[in-house]
Write an enzyme that holds these catalytic residues in place. Sequence first.
Site, PDB file in Angstrom:
ATOM      1  N   ILE A 156      61.993 104.931 -35.542  1.00 60.09           N
ATOM      2  CA  ILE A 156      62.872 103.941 -36.193  1.00 60.09           C
ATOM      3  C   ILE A 156      64.327 104.304 -35.943  1.00 60.09           C
ATOM      4  CG2 ILE A 156      63.435 102.752 -38.330  1.00 60.09           C
ATOM      5  CD1 ILE A 156      60.545 102.377 -37.283  1.00 60.09           C
ATOM      6  N   ASP A 157      64.659 105.580 -36.039  1.00 62.30           N
ATOM      7  CA  ASP A 157      66.022 106.009 -35.723  1.00 62.30           C
ATOM      8  C   ASP A 157      66.382 105.657 -34.288  1.00 62.30           C
ATOM      9  OD1 ASP A 157      66.822 107.092 -38.147  1.00 62.30           O
ATOM     10  OD2 ASP A 157      66.115 109.096 -37.691  1.00 62.30           O
ATOM     11  N   VAL A 158      65.480 105.941 -33.363  1.00 64.22           N
ATOM     12  CA  VAL A 158      65.763 105.694 -31.949  1.00 64.22           C
ATOM     13  C   VAL A 158      65.950 104.202 -31.688  1.00 64.22           C
ATOM     14  CG1 VAL A 158      64.808 105.820 -29.617  1.00 64.22           C
ATOM     15  CG2 VAL A 158      64.642 107.794 -31.140  1.00 64.22           C
ATOM     16  N   GLY A 213      69.217 102.994 -33.033  1.00 62.18           N
ATOM     17  CA  GLY A 213      70.300 103.350 -32.136  1.00 62.18           C
ATOM     18  C   GLY A 213      70.395 102.412 -30.948  1.00 62.18           C
TER      19      GLY A 213
END
Length: 416
Positions: free
Chosen positions: A180-182, A185
């Site tokens: 989810i972070d990736v 981003g």
Amino acid sequence: MTRSALSGIKVLDLSRVLAGPWCTQMLADLGADVIKVERPVAGDDTRHWGPPFLRDDDGETTQQASYYTSCNRNKRSITIDMATPEGQRLIRQMAAEADVLVENFKVGGLKQYGLDYDSLKSVNPRLIYCSVTGFGQTGPYAERAGYDLMVQAMSGLMSITGHADGEPGGGPLKVGVAVIDVFTGLYAANAVQAALHARNVSGEGQHIDMALLDVAMAIQCNQASGYLASGKAPTRAGNLHPSLAPYQDFPSADGNVLLAIGNDGQFARFCAAVNHPEWSADERFASNSNRVKHRAALLELMKPVMMTRTTAEWVTLFEDKAVPCGPINTLAEAFDDPQVKARGLRIDLPRWGNGTTAAPDGVSTVPGVTNPIRMSGTPITYRNAPPSLGQHTDEVLREMGLTDADITRLKTEKIV
């Protein structure tokens, strides 16, 4: 010299951990000058998220976590204490000259420092200000802190990841990377570039509101649309594909092998290759929808056959038959794969100059994974490794017009 796609774009990176830094690393790879502002002494949280840690030039383990290096390539690091009035003044001066600012503080967290969008917009109306939070700038959860694992759970992603209840190892499971972070981003980097293009027309910047939960819901694509169409929530099915068959892993003679058959032609070629053409002629298996419906019967026939050869033998057999098949590698095996090597997907970047002088911290190069984007006209550039903490403080401050005496004073007063 080849010009990079974002040459001339200045990015002020106030973000930490992964989602924001992944966005700014993408912009940096595309050629933007990204200045990462970090806390003095401590720096970005991920500098301490280890093990594993980097090794120095003598092969000894350092205290620098490798996590940080995954998302901070091509940036310059400057340390500033933004809790101090002079630190805030320095950041405002940088923002006045920047094209883009990326931050991932809690909603309203930068307002007390005069570094929120409204404050900086008055200083630089052309500024594109991207905020990355767990739940966005609005809604009942806006004030909550949000982390990848929490959002994987809340969004339903863990409910469709892992083996089914009752099976060995059954239960909800997170993805092996902070996906989810990736993705956040990546979405943020897309939004920033769209805003830069819009600014070319309007002359004005804008505020971008990126939320991990929003992204987590969006990336569930076919699973989410399937639920919305049917009203039935999908469940965990291990490595099975809910809409395709056979599309999963199978035990082989020496481990496991993956088949990813996506259409009827591929299935017919598979059946011919394993000397069972009658399977593709069977009405139960002739079409993908029927194969999904009769998945259990198909797997009962396939599993004994798939155990008769090694994984490598299966890959070799199907290689020239357009039947998608591959091994289930470890990361060590993946980096040793001939295709991975041929594409140059590992890169070792210099961190301290050109290697002619000793690295002050003993780490002269840092290994990493290359950016997957390949453009013929404006290629990705690799200028420097993820920086050590505050490596470029003096350099950036001099570019801002500060004298050596000014810099010495700021260091003495622990502002930088």
